[in-house]
Scaffold this active site. Structure first.
Site, PDB file in Angstrom:
ATOM      1  N   LYS A  56       2.496  -9.011   1.979  1.00 24.78           N
ATOM      2  CA  LYS A  56       2.726  -7.255   1.992  1.00 24.78           C
ATOM      3  C   LYS A  56       3.280  -7.052   0.556  1.00 24.78           C
ATOM      4  CE  LYS A  56       6.415  -5.463   3.441  1.00 24.78           C
ATOM      5  NZ  LYS A  56       7.008  -4.350   2.701  1.00 24.78           N
ATOM      6  N   ASN A  57       4.115  -7.694   0.205  1.00 27.58           N
ATOM      7  CA  ASN A  57       4.582  -7.028  -1.219  1.00 27.58           C
ATOM      8  C   ASN A  57       3.820  -7.597  -2.264  1.00 27.58           C
ATOM      9  OD1 ASN A  57       6.730  -5.642   0.228  1.00 27.58           O
ATOM     10  ND2 ASN A  57       8.190  -7.263   0.154  1.00 27.58           N
ATOM     11  N   ARG A 127       7.418   3.329   0.563  1.00 32.54           N
ATOM     12  CA  ARG A 127       8.344   3.008  -0.603  1.00 32.54           C
ATOM     13  C   ARG A 127       7.370   2.443  -1.907  1.00 32.54           C
ATOM     14  NH1 ARG A 127      13.107   3.930  -2.698  1.00 32.54           N
ATOM     15  NH2 ARG A 127      13.642   2.334  -4.151  1.00 32.54           N
ATOM     16  N   CYS A 151      12.021   2.725   3.637  1.00 34.44           N
ATOM     17  CA  CYS A 151      13.033   2.276   4.973  1.00 34.44           C
ATOM     18  C   CYS A 151      14.312   2.589   4.618  1.00 34.44           C
ATOM     19  CB  CYS A 151      12.831   0.969   5.060  1.00 34.44           C
ATOM     20  SG  CYS A 151      12.537   0.684   6.970  1.00 34.44           S
ATOM     21  N   ARG A 156      18.536   3.753  -2.421  1.00 39.43           N
ATOM     22  CA  ARG A 156      17.476   2.860  -3.024  1.00 39.43           C
ATOM     23  C   ARG A 156      16.959   3.645  -4.316  1.00 39.43           C
ATOM     24  NH1 ARG A 156      13.045   0.556   1.128  1.00 39.43           N
ATOM     25  NH2 ARG A 156      13.001  -1.144  -0.666  1.00 39.43           N
ATOM     26  N   PRO A 157      17.839   3.826  -5.445  1.00 39.88           N
ATOM     27  CA  PRO A 157      17.325   4.611  -6.654  1.00 39.88           C
ATOM     28  C   PRO A 157      16.540   3.793  -7.439  1.00 39.88           C
ATOM     29  CG  PRO A 157      19.692   3.605  -6.682  1.00 39.88           C
ATOM     30  CD  PRO A 157      19.148   3.206  -5.475  1.00 39.88           C
ATOM     31  N   ILE A 158      15.869   4.677  -8.424  1.00 36.77           N
ATOM     32  CA  ILE A 158      14.647   3.989  -9.107  1.00 36.77           C
ATOM     33  C   ILE A 158      15.136   4.304 -10.637  1.00 36.77           C
ATOM     34  CG2 ILE A 158      12.774   4.150  -7.384  1.00 36.77           C
ATOM     35  CD1 ILE A 158      11.740   6.581  -9.272  1.00 36.77           C
ATOM     36  N   ASP A 159      16.345   4.239 -10.795  1.00 34.82           N
ATOM     37  CA  ASP A 159      17.066   4.526 -12.200  1.00 34.82           C
ATOM     38  C   ASP A 159      16.345   3.403 -13.132  1.00 34.82           C
ATOM     39  OD1 ASP A 159      18.929   3.005 -10.463  1.00 34.82           O
ATOM     40  OD2 ASP A 159      19.812   2.783 -12.432  1.00 34.82           O
ATOM     41  N   GLN A 160      16.326   2.233 -12.638  1.00 33.40           N
ATOM     42  CA  GLN A 160      15.885   0.863 -13.672  1.00 33.40           C
ATOM     43  C   GLN A 160      14.523   0.940 -13.804  1.00 33.40           C
ATOM     44  OE1 GLN A 160      18.270  -1.386 -14.860  1.00 33.40           O
ATOM     45  NE2 GLN A 160      19.615   0.131 -13.898  1.00 33.40           N
ATOM     46  N   ASP A 339      14.918 -10.065   3.096  1.00 30.34           N
ATOM     47  CA  ASP A 339      13.951  -9.694   3.957  1.00 30.34           C
ATOM     48  C   ASP A 339      13.682 -10.551   5.176  1.00 30.34           C
ATOM     49  OD1 ASP A 339      13.525  -7.539   2.183  1.00 30.34           O
ATOM     50  OD2 ASP A 339      11.543  -8.490   1.526  1.00 30.34           O
ATOM     51  N   ARG A 431       3.843  -2.049   9.896  1.00 30.00           N
ATOM     52  CA  ARG A 431       3.735  -2.163   8.359  1.00 30.00           C
ATOM     53  C   ARG A 431       3.709  -3.488   7.676  1.00 30.00           C
ATOM     54  NH1 ARG A 431       7.373   2.574   8.925  1.00 30.00           N
ATOM     55  NH2 ARG A 431       5.735   4.323   8.816  1.00 30.00           N
TER      56      ARG A 431
HETATM   57  C1  EPZ Z   1      11.401  -4.671  -2.716  1.00 28.49           C
HETATM   58  O1  EPZ Z   1      11.948  -3.794  -2.892  1.00 28.49           O
HETATM   59  C2  EPZ Z   1      10.771  -5.075  -1.380  1.00 28.49           C
HETATM   60  N1  EPZ Z   1       9.625  -4.035  -1.371  1.00 28.49           N
HETATM   61  C3  EPZ Z   1      11.789  -5.117  -0.517  1.00 28.49           C
HETATM   62  O2  EPZ Z   1      10.878  -5.522   0.820  1.00 28.49           O
HETATM   63  C4  EPZ Z   1      12.632  -6.156  -0.632  1.00 28.49           C
HETATM   64  O3  EPZ Z   1      13.769  -6.000   0.245  1.00 28.49           O
HETATM   65  C5  EPZ Z   1      13.424  -6.181  -2.030  1.00 28.49           C
HETATM   66  O4  EPZ Z   1      12.416  -5.895  -3.088  1.00 28.49           O
HETATM   67  C6  EPZ Z   1      14.273  -7.096  -2.357  1.00 28.49           C
HETATM   68  O5  EPZ Z   1      13.552  -8.432  -2.420  1.00 28.49           O
HETATM   69  C7  EPZ Z   1       8.476  -4.275  -1.888  1.00 28.49           C
HETATM   70  O6  EPZ Z   1       8.454  -5.111  -2.531  1.00 28.49           O
HETATM   71  C8  EPZ Z   1       7.657  -3.031  -1.691  1.00 28.49           C
HETATM   72  P1  EPZ Z   1      14.589  -4.054  -5.379  1.00 28.49           P
HETATM   73  P2  EPZ Z   1      12.710  -3.232  -3.966  1.00 28.49           P
HETATM   74  O7  EPZ Z   1      14.261  -3.290  -6.483  1.00 28.49           O
HETATM   75  O8  EPZ Z   1      11.585  -3.035  -5.167  1.00 28.49           O
HETATM   76  C9  EPZ Z   1      18.769  -1.489  -6.213  1.00 28.49           C
HETATM   77  C10 EPZ Z   1      10.402  -5.629   2.985  1.00 28.49           C
HETATM   78  O9  EPZ Z   1      11.197  -5.937   4.072  1.00 28.49           O
HETATM   79  N2  EPZ Z   1      18.027  -0.785  -7.291  1.00 28.49           N
HETATM   80  O10 EPZ Z   1      14.720  -5.554  -5.743  1.00 28.49           O
HETATM   81  O11 EPZ Z   1      12.863  -1.469  -3.601  1.00 28.49           O
HETATM   82  C11 EPZ Z   1      18.235  -1.364  -4.750  1.00 28.49           C
HETATM   83  O12 EPZ Z   1      18.627  -0.180  -4.164  1.00 28.49           O
HETATM   84  C12 EPZ Z   1      10.884  -4.923   1.758  1.00 28.49           C
HETATM   85  O13 EPZ Z   1       9.294  -6.201   2.916  1.00 28.49           O
HETATM   86  C13 EPZ Z   1      18.771   0.293  -8.129  1.00 28.49           C
HETATM   87  O14 EPZ Z   1      19.922   0.567  -7.935  1.00 28.49           O
HETATM   88  O15 EPZ Z   1      13.949  -3.893  -4.278  1.00 28.49           O
HETATM   89  C14 EPZ Z   1      18.640  -2.621  -4.169  1.00 28.49           C
HETATM   90  O16 EPZ Z   1      20.033  -2.482  -3.689  1.00 28.49           O
HETATM   91  C15 EPZ Z   1      12.283  -4.131   2.209  1.00 28.49           C
HETATM   92  N3  EPZ Z   1      17.970   0.768  -9.037  1.00 28.49           N
HETATM   93  C16 EPZ Z   1      18.447  -3.599  -5.358  1.00 28.49           C
HETATM   94  O17 EPZ Z   1      18.572  -3.081  -6.505  1.00 28.49           O
HETATM   95  C17 EPZ Z   1      16.596   0.635  -9.155  1.00 28.49           C
HETATM   96  O18 EPZ Z   1      16.100   1.114 -10.115  1.00 28.49           O
HETATM   97  C18 EPZ Z   1      17.225  -4.378  -5.258  1.00 28.49           C
HETATM   98  O19 EPZ Z   1      16.070  -3.479  -5.209  1.00 28.49           O
HETATM   99  C19 EPZ Z   1      15.975  -0.427  -8.490  1.00 28.49           C
HETATM  100  C20 EPZ Z   1      16.687  -1.083  -7.419  1.00 28.49           C
END
Ligand code: EPZ
Length: 464
Positions: A56-57, A127, A151, A156-160, A339, A431
């Site tokens: 999926k991812n 997402r 979800c 879940r910010p996107i600042d990075q 996950d 999903r």
């Molecule tokens: C991806 O989510 C996956 N989703 C998630 O899969 C997975 O749990 C996660 O990576 C961690 O492995 C997809 O690939 C579509 P992150 P993502 O950016 O990209 C924080 C599943 O069950 N963060 O690695 O959202 C964030 O809030 C799902 O299949 C910021 O603060 O995860 C989290 O605490 C759920 N700012 C941590 O970092 C940012 O700009 C890791 O998030 C980005 C992230």
């Protein structure tokens, strides 16, 4: 499954599904099944073989990435799940041609897309719609995409992501819930992420692949789907090195061509069947996997007393004796994946002793615990730590799914429990799990779907 790289073949689709037909085949997208339930009569050992679908991812990153190509792409091993339906639907609504060439294979020609805009109505469902930001920016030097849904696993910010786009020279603004990004041109840059983030690593690769010069991502995510996206882009003619390590180097190229590519098997779907086998004290061969991707799950299963045998592209999980406690801490790859945390915690509910599970990625990923308590689990939560006291058995109960992996956990609990478990809100599960009902039935599970006519309305529907 082998990746095929670039092929100069002309493709004649055997079946052409457009829009509604795609959605009917890739069924659970738009709400018709929202109120369906799973009914599980628990207590049967899972036995036999199950085949894992595409990841999926990886799929939700690779499907938008097709926009970067100057020709059509063929994607194989595309999982039949609603997140994929939504991604395909977004492409279609933006003007791309989307055709099925056979089960799990799609021909996508996104060269007809002219406007780099993904409105709220489309982005809110998923997402991963944020990957359209990176890919549209990479293609058009501008993008306007609604803030993603997602979800609820905590903030879940996107600042990075925004930090990386800005480093590449883009201006980013929020306007009426839409993220507006513009760059005269994109210039390669050095980007250091404050913490490991899968989404921002992928989005940066998408945006930088055609930028002028060299982009270096430091503290990059190493997840298998990060590597799969890099391989996909390289098969289009990109120059990306280091994916799978914490430094990724991207030399911008002028153009990218169409390609033919098979998506990797889903690490988390595989892990879910591994845990389901152990939870039912069963014996299951899980096929079409990359065992290397499963090492952290395998190690924990062995630690608690399960047997895991590894073959070239399959693993067998069996349990003959008692299972015992362990501790788990979720970490970025190659650590134990967040996950898999809900599914493994469910397994630990019936392992002897006290297990401690620390969720270090998301700050609210224990919402399934109150549902497990209804089934007799003994779990207490303190912030990001769950303390699980093993009980002799779980009992069937009516439960409601709060998110995708929590849903998989509740299915596992139902399979292992004594009595009947009725699971509501299974659209979350659909999903990310292709044909979960049929696959489990093939392993001897007594699981059926109770259709609830008139299930529509999905304003609350968001995906991961
Ligand atoms: C991806 O989510 C996956 N989703 C998630 O899969 C997975 O749990 C996660 O990576 C961690 O492995 C997809 O690939 C579509 P992150 P993502 O950016 O990209 C924080 C599943 O069950 N963060 O690695 O959202 C964030 O809030 C799902 O299949 C910021 O603060 O995860 C989290 O605490 C759920 N700012 C941590 O970092 C940012 O700009 C890791 O998030 C980005 C992230």
């Amino acid at each position: 499954m082998k990746n095929k790289g670039q092929q100069n073949t002309t493709v004649t689709p055997r079946i052409v599904y457009q829009n509604k037909e795609i959605l009917r085949r890739y069924a659970f997208c738009m709400g018709d099944n929202d109120l369906d339930k799973f009914i599980i009569k628990g207590g049967r050992r899972l036995e036999g073989e199950v085949s894992v679908s595409g990841a999926k991812n990886a799929a939700v990153a690779i499907i938008p990435a097709v926009i970067l190509a100057d020709g059509p792409c063929i994607l194989e091993n595309v999982p039949n799940i609603s997140d994929v339906s939504i991604s395909l639907r977004i492409l279609y609504e933006m003007g791309a041609q989307v055709k099925t060439l056979g089960y799990n294979t799609f021909l996508i020609d996104a060269t007809t897309i002219t406007e780099p805009i993904v409105p709220y109505e489309m982005a809110k469902h998923m997402r991963a719609s944020y990957y359209f930001l990176g890919t549209l920016l990479g293609k058009f030097n501008r993008a306007r995409v609604s803030m993603p849904g997602g979800c609820y696993l905590g903030d879940r910010p996107i600042d990075q992501h925004i930090k990386a786009f800005s480093a590449l020279g883009a201006q980013c603004n929020l306007d009426h819930g839409m993220i507006d990004i513009n760059a005269g041109s994109l210039i390669g840059a050095q980007i250091y992420f404050d913490f490991v983030t899968v989404g921002a690593t992928i989005n940066t690769m998408l945006a930088a692949v055609k930028a002028k010069g060299l982009t270096v991502i430091e503290n990059a995510a190493k997840e298998p789907h990060v590597v799969d996206l890099a391989n996909f882009l390289n098969s289009m003619g990109a120059d990306i090195m280091g994916a799978g390590t914490d430094v990724i180097k991207i030399k911008g190229v002028r153009s990218l061509k169409g390609t033919n590519y098979a998506i990797i098997p889903d690490q988390i779907e595989a892990g879910t069947y591994m845990v389901a086998a152990a939870a039912t004290r069963g014996n299951v061969l899980i096929k079409n996997v990359i065992p290397k991707h499963l090492e952290s799950i395998t190690a924990k299963l062995e630690k608690i007393g399960a047997t895991v045998e590894e073959f070239d592209d399959s693993v067998r999980v069996s349990v003959d004796g008692p299972l015992v406690r362990t501790n788990i801490k979720t970490m970025p790859h190659p650590g134990f994946p967040t996950d898999m945390q809900p599914q493994f915690s469910t397994l630990l509910c019936t392992a002897a002793g006290t297990s401690i599970v620390t969720e270090d990625i998301f700050n609210n990923r224990f919402r399934y615990v109150e549902q497990l308590r209804r089934m007799g689990a003994n779990i207490s939560i303190d912030g990001k730590v769950a303390v699980i006291e093993g009980v002799s058995y779980l009992m069937g109960a009516p439960v409601t799914v709060p998110d995708l992996r929590a849903g998989a956990a509740l299915v596992i609990a139902g399979l292992a429990a004594r009595g009947i478990t009725e699971i509501e809100d299974i659209y979350h599960i659909e999903r990310g799990y292709e044909d979960i009902e049929r696959k489990l039935q093939g392993l001897g599970a007594d699981i059926s779907r109770k259709s609830v006519p008139g299930g529509t309305s999905s304003s609350h529907k968001v995906a991961l």
